[in-house]
Write an enzyme that holds these catalytic residues in place. Structure first.
Site, mmCIF file in Angstrom:
data_model
loop_
_atom_site.group_PDB
_atom_site.id
_atom_site.type_symbol
_atom_site.label_atom_id
_atom_site.label_comp_id
_atom_site.label_asym_id
_atom_site.label_seq_id
_atom_site.Cartn_x
_atom_site.Cartn_y
_atom_site.Cartn_z
ATOM 1 N N ASP A 95 0.797 -1.240 0.000
ATOM 2 C CA ASP A 95 0.000 0.000 0.000
ATOM 3 C C ASP A 95 0.824 1.282 0.000
ATOM 4 O O ASP A 95 0.352 2.328 -0.416
ATOM 5 C CB ASP A 95 -0.941 0.018 1.218
ATOM 6 N N HIS A 96 2.078 1.208 0.451
ATOM 7 C CA HIS A 96 2.845 2.450 0.620
ATOM 8 C C HIS A 96 3.593 2.902 -0.633
ATOM 9 O O HIS A 96 4.070 4.019 -0.693
ATOM 10 C CB HIS A 96 3.881 2.284 1.731
ATOM 11 N N ASP A 160 3.897 -0.955 11.721
ATOM 12 C CA ASP A 160 3.446 0.362 11.286
ATOM 13 C C ASP A 160 2.798 1.008 12.502
ATOM 14 O O ASP A 160 2.040 0.360 13.226
ATOM 15 C CB ASP A 160 2.415 0.219 10.162
ATOM 16 N N ARG A 449 -0.841 12.609 9.966
ATOM 17 C CA ARG A 449 0.442 13.290 10.178
ATOM 18 C C ARG A 449 0.587 14.466 9.243
ATOM 19 O O ARG A 449 0.201 14.376 8.083
ATOM 20 C CB ARG A 449 1.603 12.332 9.916
ATOM 21 N N SER A 644 6.759 7.393 13.082
ATOM 22 C CA SER A 644 6.623 6.080 12.463
ATOM 23 C C SER A 644 7.336 4.962 13.210
ATOM 24 O O SER A 644 8.199 5.186 14.061
ATOM 25 C CB SER A 644 7.207 6.199 11.057
ATOM 26 N N ARG A 646 9.189 2.862 11.530
ATOM 27 C CA ARG A 646 10.230 2.400 10.603
ATOM 28 C C ARG A 646 11.556 2.174 11.332
ATOM 29 O O ARG A 646 12.129 3.095 11.912
ATOM 30 C CB ARG A 646 10.388 3.378 9.438
HETATM 31 C C1 MIC Z 1 3.798 6.424 8.345
HETATM 32 O O1 MIC Z 1 2.611 6.729 8.417
HETATM 33 O O2 MIC Z 1 4.715 7.202 8.648
HETATM 34 C C2 MIC Z 1 4.149 5.052 7.877
HETATM 35 C C3 MIC Z 1 4.812 5.175 6.588
HETATM 36 O O3 MIC Z 1 2.983 4.288 7.693
HETATM 37 C C4 MIC Z 1 5.029 4.438 8.940
HETATM 38 C C5 MIC Z 1 5.693 3.217 8.591
HETATM 39 C C6 MIC Z 1 6.845 3.414 7.687
HETATM 40 O O4 MIC Z 1 7.677 4.265 7.921
HETATM 41 O O5 MIC Z 1 6.946 2.638 6.750
HETATM 42 C C7 MIC Z 1 4.436 4.280 10.311
HETATM 43 O O6 MIC Z 1 3.607 5.064 10.678
HETATM 44 O O7 MIC Z 1 4.868 3.412 11.069
HETATM 45 FE FE1 SF4 Z 2 -0.307 4.682 5.095
HETATM 46 FE FE2 SF4 Z 2 0.933 5.435 7.347
HETATM 47 FE FE3 SF4 Z 2 -0.534 7.156 5.925
HETATM 48 FE FE4 SF4 Z 2 -1.704 5.234 7.231
HETATM 49 S S1 SF4 Z 2 -0.546 6.908 8.105
HETATM 50 S S2 SF4 Z 2 -2.159 5.862 5.138
HETATM 51 S S3 SF4 Z 2 -0.269 3.555 7.011
HETATM 52 S S4 SF4 Z 2 1.336 6.162 5.282
#
Ligand code: MIC
Ligand code: SF4
Length: 755
Positions: A95-96, A160, A449, A644, A646
């Protein structure tokens, strides 16, 4: 049939006995959070009560979820663990990696073409190790999990931070780094410090323009981005019961933004309705048999102050719509005050783009409520001033929305773009035209975010978070400070008209439908499946183990960067264009800390190389120290690593030779990620010592050889003029975690155990 229904039934079968034991151990009425935690102890029924905020406890989560951007690293690690199959039901979701540009069909195909290698890798690893794979276009991980896997009273972890979304169905669902997921998939216990508990009592009922999103926007304003750290937030009260399950999901989802370990709601009729509508009456039947255990005890909700560490009360009757931002999700402004506040802060009020989507707000209900605003505007002859972009949460939501005419409604609004069922702009996967000009502008979105550069890479984009219905209203008005309750718009006939209040449907009246949900089941026996990673790949790289600690004090370390102010995982390991290297540690390390602000110069990605005095990019300086055999350290401010899950944010500095990260305070997931990767994650015992650190200091650990739980470490800071300061550093490592440090990483230990 529901996925893994047998596992769910087993969880419920053991509930009565586990709860009885927990009651005995704790000796007083239980919150829902405690029930779920105590029902999932690795050692079985409780024989002792744990100290909230202090005890490290081993848990046995029921399932694991991973998304493509983190699954690559998680699965590369799992491949090293020496197991033939995952020990608990697990899924990975593509999805990302799909960029939003023109519209769903074209973008999805482009995404598949560009990321083929990674998708094939994930698909084959999943196939081999018994992991369900949701293909590109199937939807955003947390929406798909809510629709298919989440169940009241269950415990899951996911790679995540928004895994917490499943609290909408009454789970304790927690975001973790990939190394934690590896523990659980390898059949080992998963460790967490027993959380503290925040109770949020919701009274009244949402009305008018106010949406579930406003509950969490308000809570974020109260608790701030670090107020939930180490806590589970448990919502209860008549107001909680009046919310839909997906609305509850929205609230839990954004609990990640206040640093909460997770958030949850007690099992109620909204969850029954949602489970039944998504084809899981069998879960309802099983949950009903133990329903009393799937919510907090009545005494707890009657006298919450006695049972929670902190209690907040919000009256939904009085709650009004909010916009949070810019640059941080906790800067809460009621819509009615935006005119004044935007003017006072010089926030641009013209809006060109308004986006609906992300795991936070992409449910069927969200789309119906936003569509009602759009339909009203079209009917009243109001032309939109901004472009509305929409990413539906899943193929099931999109298909049903199309069948029910919602997509048609959106398309009647000039310029609207329906993007892929994927994260898209929420994670910087957005080819926004003109973003490279870096003009100062504002956007609104229903995501969670809004850190600098996150959506379009432009540091001057001021992003504001709000509900999908407000996003629609702002798209139509083109104004950040538009208040639909009081303001009018001019229609094509020159008349002043007002937008009607949103209306929507919690669930589709004709039921959900989908033709191809995008799921790929793994092979029964995956032993013959080969996973190929080309040694020349730019996207994937097999991991080599980090070196074990040599048993000596770290001496002569140099400062890589002293980060100033907010330093989120987006600052440490940026997403957007860098997502392409999430499976290649060496390549992605070239983004290490490039967004962090250098405390001495206020610049980003420019630090002094103490070996030759030159100023260079952070990754280059780190590589120079590493090549010279000089250890380095990173210094940071409060809530370092916010955002995140990550683990790249921990693995990259580790790979580049950083030995310790010393900050005023950490965000939970990042602190654990550092520990798992064999790093020293330490905090200043005296916060003011942050100010002592000079750019050209040299650092000597004096007593690392005595590294022990609960014992401070001592750091000698040698300044360029030869003078020294000796400072104390706190840590939260327990005995096991110290073993990870010694072994070089947690994975090195697992490997040794399986060898
Ligand atoms: C995000 O919303 O920042 C992400 C991308 O979903 C991350 C995970 C990632 O860095 O791949 C998260 O929230 O954990
Ligand atoms: Fe995807 Fe993270 Fe955004 Fe949710 S917050 S839509 S998991 S990138």
């Amino acid at each position: 049939m529901t996925f893994d229904i047998d596992m769910i039934r087993k969880v419920y079968e053991r509930y009565p006995e586990r709860i009885a034991a927990a009651r005995n151990a704790v000796g007083k009425p239980l919150t829902l959070s405690e029930k779920i935690l105590y029902a999932h102890l690795w050692d079985g029924a409780a024989d002792q009560a744990f100290d909230r905020g202090a005890s490290y406890v081993d848990f046995a989560p029921d399932r694991v979820a991973m998304q493509d951007a983190t699954a690559q690293m998680a699965l590369l690690q799992f491949m090293q663990a020496g197991k033939s199959k995952v020990a608990v039901p697990s899924t990975a979701h593509a999805d990302h990696l799909i960029q939003a540009r023109i519209g769903a069909d074209k973008d999805l195909q482009d995404g598949i073409n560009k990321n083929n290698e990674v998708f094939n890798f994930l698909s084959s690893v999943c196939n081999k190790y018994g992991i369900g794979f949701w293909k590109p276009g199937a939807g955003i991980i947390h929406q798909v999990v809510l629709e298919n896997y989440a169940f009241p009273g269950g415990m899951m972890i996911g790679t995540d931070s928004h895994t917490v979304n499943a609290g909408g169905l009454g789970m304790v669902a927690i975001g973790v780094g990939g190394a934690d997921a590896v523990d659980v998939m390898a059949g080992m216990p998963w460790e967490l410090k027993f959380p503290k508990l925040i109770g949020v009592k919701l009274t009244g009922r949402l009305n008018g323009w106010t949406a579930p999103k406003d509950v969490i926007l308000k809570v974020a304003g109260i608790l701030t981005v670090k107020g939930g750290t180490g806590c589970i937030v448990e919502y209860f009260g008549e107001g909680a019961e009046s919310l839909s399950a997906t609305g509850k999901g929205t609230i839990c989802n954004m609990g990640a933004e206040i640093g909460a370990t997770t958030s949850t709601f007690g099992y109620d009729d909204s969850m029954r309705r949602y489970l039944a509508a998504t084809g899981r009456q069998d879960v309802v039947d099983a949950a009903d048999a133990v329903a009393e255990h799937l919510t907090g005890d009545a005494e707890v909700y009657a006298n919450p102050e006695q049972y929670f560490d902190q209690v907040i009360e919000i009256n939904l009757d009085e709650l009004t719509p909010h916009l949070n931002g810019p640059f941080t999700p906790d800067l809460a402004t009621p819509v009615a005050e935006m005119k004044e506040k935007a003017a006072a802060n010089d926030w641009p009020t013209d809006i060109e783009w308004a986006l609906i989507g992300s795991c936070t707000n992409s449910s069927y209900e969200d789309l119906t409520r936003a569509a009602s605003i759009v339909a009203d505007a079209v009917e009243k002859g109001i032309a939109p001033k901004a472009i509305l972009g929409i990413n539906p949460g899943s193929e099931q939501v999109r298909y049903t929305a199309e069948r029910d005419g919602l997509i048609d409604t959106f398309n009647k609004l000039e310029g609207t773009r329906i993007f892929t069922n994927a994260c898209g702009p929420c994670i910087g996967q957005w080819a926004r035209e003109g973003a490279e000009k870096q003009e100062k502008n504002s956007i609104v979105h229903s995501f969670n975010r809004n850190f600098a550069k996150r959506a379009d890479g432009n540091p001057n984009t001021h992003a504001f978070v709000t509900s999908p219905e407000m996003v629609a209203a702002i798209a139509i008005s083109g104004k950040l400070d538009f208040n639909p309750v009081t303001d009018t718009l001019t229609n094509a006939n020159g008349e002043e008209v007002k937008l009607a209040e949103p209306t929507g449907h919690e669930l589709p009246s004709a039921g959900f439908a989908v033709e191809d949900n995008g799921y790929q089941a793994p092979a029964e026996d995956g032993s013959g499946v080969e996973v190929v990673v080309s040694p020349d790949s730019q996207r994937l790289q097999l991991l080599s183990p980090f070196a074990a600690w040599d048993g000596a004090n770290i001496e002569g370390a140099k400062l890589l960067i002293k980060a100033f102010g907010k330093c989120t995982t987006d600052h440490i390991s940026m997403a957007g264009p860098w997502l392409r290297y999430r499976g290649h540690l060496d390549n992605i390390s070239n983004n290490c800390l490039i967004g962090a602000v250098n405390a001495y110069t206020q610049e980003t990605n420019a630090v002094t190389n103490q070996l030759d005095g030159s100023v260079d990019e952070v990754p280059n300086v780190a590589r120079a120290y590493k090549a010279a055999g000089v250890p380095s350290i990173v210094v940071g401010d409060h809530n370092y690593g916010e955002g995140s899950s990550r683990e790249h944010a921990a693995m990259e500095p580790r790979h580049l030779g950083v030995r310790a990260v010393i900050v005023k305070s950490f965000a939970r997931i990042h602190e654990t990620n550092l520990k798992k990767q064999g790093m020293l994650g330490l905090t200043f015992a005296n916060e003011a010592d942050y100010d002592l650190i000079q750019v050209d200091d040299t650092f000597n650990f004096i007593d690392l050889v005595d590294f022990a739980p609960g014992k401070q470490l001592t750091l000698e800071v040698v300044h360029a003029d030869g003078s020294t300061d000796t400072i104390k550093l706190n840590h939260t490592y327990n005995a096991q975690q110290i073993e990870w440090f010694k072994a070089g990483s947690a994975l090195n230990l697992i490997k040794a155990q399986n060898a």
